[in-house]
Write an enzyme that holds these catalytic residues in place. Structure first.
Site, PDB file in Angstrom:
ATOM      1  N   LYS A  94       5.319  -1.492  -3.335  1.00  0.00           N
ATOM      2  CA  LYS A  94       5.122  -1.718  -4.777  1.00  0.00           C
ATOM      3  C   LYS A  94       5.229  -2.071  -6.267  1.00  0.00           C
ATOM      4  O   LYS A  94       5.401  -2.698  -6.923  1.00  0.00           O
ATOM      5  CB  LYS A  94       3.987  -0.847  -4.086  1.00  0.00           C
ATOM      6  CG  LYS A  94       2.854  -1.020  -3.237  1.00  0.00           C
ATOM      7  CD  LYS A  94       1.967   0.454  -3.904  1.00  0.00           C
ATOM      8  CE  LYS A  94       1.046   0.362  -2.458  1.00  0.00           C
ATOM      9  NZ  LYS A  94       0.607   1.752  -2.664  1.00  0.00           N
ATOM     10  N   ASP A 130      -5.453   0.549  -6.619  1.00  0.00           N
ATOM     11  CA  ASP A 130      -5.702   1.507  -6.505  1.00  0.00           C
ATOM     12  C   ASP A 130      -6.893   2.615  -6.685  1.00  0.00           C
ATOM     13  O   ASP A 130      -7.250   3.261  -6.915  1.00  0.00           O
ATOM     14  CB  ASP A 130      -4.317   1.924  -6.038  1.00  0.00           C
ATOM     15  CG  ASP A 130      -3.462   2.097  -4.667  1.00  0.00           C
ATOM     16  OD1 ASP A 130      -4.376   1.458  -4.061  1.00  0.00           O
ATOM     17  OD2 ASP A 130      -2.532   2.679  -4.453  1.00  0.00           O
TER      18      ASP A 130
HETATM   19  P1  NAP Z   1       5.460   9.440  -2.649  1.00  0.00           P
HETATM   20  O1  NAP Z   1       5.479   8.651  -3.684  1.00  0.00           O
HETATM   21  O2  NAP Z   1       6.088   9.431  -1.263  1.00  0.00           O
HETATM   22  O3  NAP Z   1       4.714  10.898  -2.692  1.00  0.00           O
HETATM   23  C1  NAP Z   1       4.184  11.724  -1.925  1.00  0.00           C
HETATM   24  C2  NAP Z   1       4.103  13.079  -2.459  1.00  0.00           C
HETATM   25  O4  NAP Z   1       3.430  14.254  -1.903  1.00  0.00           O
HETATM   26  C3  NAP Z   1       5.182  14.041  -3.623  1.00  0.00           C
HETATM   27  O5  NAP Z   1       4.520  14.229  -4.668  1.00  0.00           O
HETATM   28  C4  NAP Z   1       5.836  15.022  -2.403  1.00  0.00           C
HETATM   29  O6  NAP Z   1       6.039  15.721  -3.070  1.00  0.00           O
HETATM   30  C5  NAP Z   1       4.583  15.859  -1.839  1.00  0.00           C
HETATM   31  N1  NAP Z   1       4.696  15.855  -0.377  1.00  0.00           N
HETATM   32  C6  NAP Z   1       5.209  15.230   0.657  1.00  0.00           C
HETATM   33  N2  NAP Z   1       5.003  15.827   1.191  1.00  0.00           N
HETATM   34  C7  NAP Z   1       4.624  17.850   1.143  1.00  0.00           C
HETATM   35  C8  NAP Z   1       4.278  18.579   1.738  1.00  0.00           C
HETATM   36  N3  NAP Z   1       4.595  18.995   3.555  1.00  0.00           N
HETATM   37  N4  NAP Z   1       4.298  20.049   0.508  1.00  0.00           N
HETATM   38  C9  NAP Z   1       3.570  19.189  -0.493  1.00  0.00           C
HETATM   39  N5  NAP Z   1       3.414  18.369  -1.194  1.00  0.00           N
HETATM   40  C10 NAP Z   1       4.289  17.163  -0.295  1.00  0.00           C
HETATM   41  O7  NAP Z   1       4.301   8.893  -1.839  1.00  0.00           O
HETATM   42  P2  NAP Z   1       2.488   8.084  -2.514  1.00  0.00           P
HETATM   43  O8  NAP Z   1       2.336   6.850  -2.016  1.00  0.00           O
HETATM   44  O9  NAP Z   1       2.466   9.150  -3.837  1.00  0.00           O
HETATM   45  O10 NAP Z   1       1.227   8.104  -1.346  1.00  0.00           O
HETATM   46  C11 NAP Z   1       0.789   9.446  -1.327  1.00  0.00           C
HETATM   47  C12 NAP Z   1      -0.563   9.401  -0.007  1.00  0.00           C
HETATM   48  O11 NAP Z   1      -1.708   9.033  -0.632  1.00  0.00           O
HETATM   49  C13 NAP Z   1       0.245   8.699   1.001  1.00  0.00           C
HETATM   50  O12 NAP Z   1      -0.030   9.658   2.412  1.00  0.00           O
HETATM   51  C14 NAP Z   1      -0.039   7.619   1.032  1.00  0.00           C
HETATM   52  O13 NAP Z   1      -0.848   6.710   2.189  1.00  0.00           O
HETATM   53  C15 NAP Z   1      -1.738   7.695   0.423  1.00  0.00           C
HETATM   54  N6  NAP Z   1      -1.910   7.048  -0.421  1.00  0.00           N
HETATM   55  C16 NAP Z   1      -3.158   6.289   0.045  1.00  0.00           C
HETATM   56  C17 NAP Z   1      -3.944   5.817  -0.845  1.00  0.00           C
HETATM   57  C18 NAP Z   1      -5.118   5.001  -0.420  1.00  0.00           C
HETATM   58  O14 NAP Z   1      -5.931   3.949  -0.979  1.00  0.00           O
HETATM   59  N7  NAP Z   1      -6.132   5.372   0.066  1.00  0.00           N
HETATM   60  C19 NAP Z   1      -3.665   4.508  -1.648  1.00  0.00           C
HETATM   61  C20 NAP Z   1      -1.896   5.318  -1.981  1.00  0.00           C
HETATM   62  C21 NAP Z   1      -1.444   6.137  -1.038  1.00  0.00           C
HETATM   63  P3  NAP Z   1       7.671  16.506  -4.203  1.00  0.00           P
HETATM   64  O15 NAP Z   1       8.121  15.461  -5.289  1.00  0.00           O
HETATM   65  O16 NAP Z   1       8.008  17.390  -3.974  1.00  0.00           O
HETATM   66  O17 NAP Z   1       8.743  15.223  -2.835  1.00  0.00           O
END
Ligand code: NAP
Length: 318
Positions: A94, A130
């Site tokens: 992305k 998004d």
């Molecule tokens: P990312 O950039 O890797 O960020 C992950 C986030 O989750 C960080 O803030 C991380 O905290 C936190 N995290 C991970 N494990 C955790 C835990 N056990 N306890 C507390 N916090 C935790 O990922 P992203 O791209 O933002 O995506 C996040 C989620 O949104 C994913 O599951 C993705 O599939 C979903 N998503 C869905 C859509 C949709 O259309 N529905 C679109 C985009 C994303 P730290 O900073 O402390 O590591």
């Protein structure tokens, strides 16, 4: 989940000649469209996009391509050269697609990411659908308008960035950004707070003991972490009572961006006015892509049903 009957668009619309011309190559073949990621096998986008093409009786088959990071540049050149209709882009590309884009909008600039590409005349335009998909899901599924509302976003990654932008752009009065790694929440807030001075956007650790007291419950709490994806069998680390603002009257809408019945949604359901999972947002962001590519109104109910069926099959291990 609320049941909504959408009025569906007219499937005959695809037969209008100007729409047809844009959807096919000079030799009459459907222009190519699909999603790239690495891995991409798990993507639900083919299910929902193919349901939309089938609704309009169009012959396009939305595909998925596993493109390794070192193959990305060459793949995007092929997209331009071969006049694809467009692409969806998922993890880990992305951000990496940005240098290849000829045109982007403000949402891409502010989130630093594009998830939808439009190919035209050898050029590539990039969008991030998004934030709009998130807002459309809230509006259409639970009739929620962020204006003047107290909200909390948990997480500070790419998805959280899009959610904070969406809520601030719609005038949420308060956006607390709580993250396990506090410094990342601080960085996110430093980017958005100066652009949206009318929203109180602040960073906070994930521990509720440090959250400021406020007698009003939160209207919306968004889980934008990948906790449910990475640890589906573990409990969410913060209690529902703390998240809602200790609200016994179930005023709070809880939204998890991860698909399905996540640990977060299981925990908050008894205290929630409504819950939404990430599938609704996936469908609404995908609907916008379908409309960009085809010029046709997206058949939302058809896409939602196809996405739910595909997710259920995936969870059964098919
Ligand atoms: P990312 O950039 O890797 O960020 C992950 C986030 O989750 C960080 O803030 C991380 O905290 C936190 N995290 C991970 N494990 C955790 C835990 N056990 N306890 C507390 N916090 C935790 O990922 P992203 O791209 O933002 O995506 C996040 C989620 O949104 C994913 O599951 C993705 O599939 C979903 N998503 C869905 C859509 C949709 O259309 N529905 C679109 C985009 C994303 P730290 O900073 O402390 O590591």
């Amino acid at each position: 989940m609320s049941e909504i009957n959408y009025s569906q668009p007219d499937p005959q619309a695809a037969l209008q000649s100007e729409i047809q011309a844009h959807l096919f190559n000079a030799d009459g073949q459907p222009r190519t469209v699909g999603v790239i990621g690495y891995p991409v096998e798990h993507s639900l986008s083919p299910a929902l996009q193919n349901a939309a093409f089938a609704y309009y009786k169009l012959p396009h088959r939305y595909q998925k391509w596993a493109v390794a990071p070192e193959e990305l540049k060459a793949f995007l050149e092929k997209v331009k050269r071969e006049e694809f209709l467009g692409l969806n882009v998922t993890v880990p590309h992305k951000q990496a697609v940005l240098p290849a884009l000829d045109e982007t909008d403000e949402v891409v600039k502010l989130t630093g990411a594009a998830n939808t590409l439009l190919a035209d005349n050898g050029k590539l335009a990039g969008y991030n659908t998004d934030p709009a998909g998130f807002l459309e899901a809230l509006k259409n599924e639970v009739n929620f308008d962020p204006r003047g509302k107290r909200t909390m976003v948990i997480g500070a990654g790419g998805a959280a960035r899009g959610v904070v932008l969406a809520l601030a752009s719609q005038g949420a009065s308060e956006i607390a950004v709580a993250n396990r790694t506090y410094d990342k929440a601080v960085d996110l807030v430093a980017q958005f707070a100066p652009i949206f001075p009318n929203s109180h956007i602040y960073a906070t650790p994930l521990d509720p003991a440090s959250w400021p007291f406020n007698r009003n419950p939160r209207a919306l709490v968004v889980n934008a972490t990948s906790q449910g994806l990475l640890e589906p069998d573990k409990e969410f680390p913060v209690s529902a009572e703390a998240l809602s603002g200790r609200d016994p009257d179930r005023h709070t809408i809880f939204f998890d961006l991860t698909y399905g019945d996540t640990p977060f949604l299981k925990m908050v359901r008894p205290l929630a006015a409504h819950v939404l999972d990430g599938l609704t947002m996936l469908v609404y962001q995908g609907a916008q892509g379908f409309e960009f590519w085809t010029g046709l109104a997206a058949p939302i109910s058809v896409m939602l049903e196809a996405a739910r069926t595909a997710l259920a099959e995936r969870e059964k291990g098919h």
